[in-house]
Motif scaffolding. Structure first.
Motif, short mmCIF file in Angstrom:
data_model
loop_
_atom_site.label_atom_id
_atom_site.label_comp_id
_atom_site.label_asym_id
_atom_site.label_seq_id
_atom_site.Cartn_x
_atom_site.Cartn_y
_atom_site.Cartn_z
N UNK A 107 0.83 -1.21 0.00
CA UNK A 107 0.00 0.00 0.00
C UNK A 107 0.86 1.26 0.00
N UNK A 108 2.04 1.20 0.64
CA UNK A 108 2.92 2.38 0.68
C UNK A 108 3.41 2.74 -0.72
N UNK A 109 3.80 1.74 -1.52
CA UNK A 109 4.25 2.02 -2.89
C UNK A 109 3.11 2.57 -3.73
N UNK A 110 1.91 2.02 -3.57
CA UNK A 110 0.76 2.47 -4.34
C UNK A 110 0.41 3.91 -3.95
N UNK A 111 0.43 4.21 -2.66
CA UNK A 111 0.14 5.57 -2.18
C UNK A 111 1.18 6.55 -2.72
N UNK A 112 2.47 6.15 -2.71
CA UNK A 112 3.53 7.01 -3.23
C UNK A 112 3.35 7.26 -4.72
N UNK A 113 2.92 6.25 -5.46
CA UNK A 113 2.68 6.39 -6.89
C UNK A 113 1.52 7.36 -7.15
N UNK A 114 0.46 7.26 -6.37
CA UNK A 114 -0.67 8.17 -6.53
C UNK A 114 -0.26 9.61 -6.24
N UNK A 115 0.60 9.81 -5.24
CA UNK A 115 1.09 11.16 -4.94
C UNK A 115 1.95 11.69 -6.07
N UNK A 116 2.79 10.82 -6.64
CA UNK A 116 3.65 11.22 -7.75
C UNK A 116 2.84 11.61 -8.98
N UNK A 117 1.76 10.89 -9.22
CA UNK A 117 0.88 11.16 -10.37
C UNK A 117 -0.13 12.26 -10.07
N UNK A 118 -0.13 12.78 -8.85
CA UNK A 118 -1.05 13.84 -8.41
C UNK A 118 -2.51 13.41 -8.53
N UNK A 119 -2.77 12.15 -8.16
CA UNK A 119 -4.13 11.63 -8.12
C UNK A 119 -4.61 11.75 -6.67
N UNK A 120 -5.72 12.45 -6.42
CA UNK A 120 -6.15 12.67 -5.03
C UNK A 120 -6.62 11.39 -4.35
N UNK A 121 -6.18 11.20 -3.10
CA UNK A 121 -6.59 10.05 -2.29
C UNK A 121 -6.94 10.58 -0.90
N UNK A 122 -8.20 10.37 -0.49
CA UNK A 122 -8.63 10.80 0.84
C UNK A 122 -8.21 9.79 1.90
N UNK A 123 -8.32 8.51 1.57
CA UNK A 123 -8.01 7.49 2.57
C UNK A 123 -7.72 6.15 1.94
#
Length: 131
Positions: A107-123
Motif C-alpha cells: 500500500x505504501x508504494x501504491x500511495x507514493x505512486x498516486x502522490x507522484x501522479x497527483x491523483x487525489x486520495x482521501x483514505x
C-alpha cells in the motif's frame, strides 16, 4: 506475464479509459516503457489505442487502470505484480483506495505512486473483505 496498456476515449469524450505500468527500481517508481509489445488489440472506445505487452517475471510492477464515466467520476483498479504473480489488488473509487485481496504491505508504494501522479486520495482501507 501479459498486461494491456490502453489510452482510449469515446467519440463524445464523455467516457475514457487509461492504463499505466510502473516498476520499482532502486526504491523509486519509474514508468515502465521498455515492455515488449506483443500486438495491437482493438481499443474499448473508438478513439485511441490498446496494446498487449509482455512484462518480465522478475521485479515489482504496478499496473493502474482508470475509467472515467458519463458523470465524470473516475474509478480505478490497481494490481501489484511481484515476480510474475499478483500479490495485491486495490480498487480506487470516490477518492479512496481499498485493498480487495492480497498483501497490504504494498500500500505504501501504491500511495507514493498516486502522490507522484497527483491523483487525489482521501483514505486507504487495508482491511480485507470477509469471505
Amino acid at each position: 506475464m501479459e498486461v494491456y496498456l490502453e489510452n482510449s476515449k469515446s467519440k463524445t469524450g464523455k467516457h475514457a479509459i487509461r492504463s499505466l505500468l510502473y516498476t520499482l527500481e532502486n526504491g523509486k517508481l519509474v514508468e515502465y516503457k521498455t515492455a515488449k509489445v506483443k500486438g495491437k488489440v482493438p481499443p474499448t472506445y473508438k478513439i485511441g489505442d490498446k496494446t498487449l505487452v509482455i512484462i518480465p517475471d522478475k521485479g515489482i510492477f504496478i499496473h493502474l487502470v482508470f475509467l472515467k464515466n458519463l458523470k465524470n467520476k473516475v474509478r480505478g483498479k490497481v494490481t501489484v505484480y511481484k515476480d510474475g504473480n499478483i500479490v495485491s489488488e486495490f480498487n480506487y473509487r470516490k477518492l479512496k483506495l481499498k485493498l480487495v485481496k492480497g498483501d497490504p504491505t504494498y500500500a505504501d508504494q501504491v500511495k507514493a505512486l498516486f502522490e507522484e501522479l497527483k491523483i487525489p486520495v482521501k483514505g486507504i482501507n487495508l482491511k480485507l473483505p470477509k469471505g
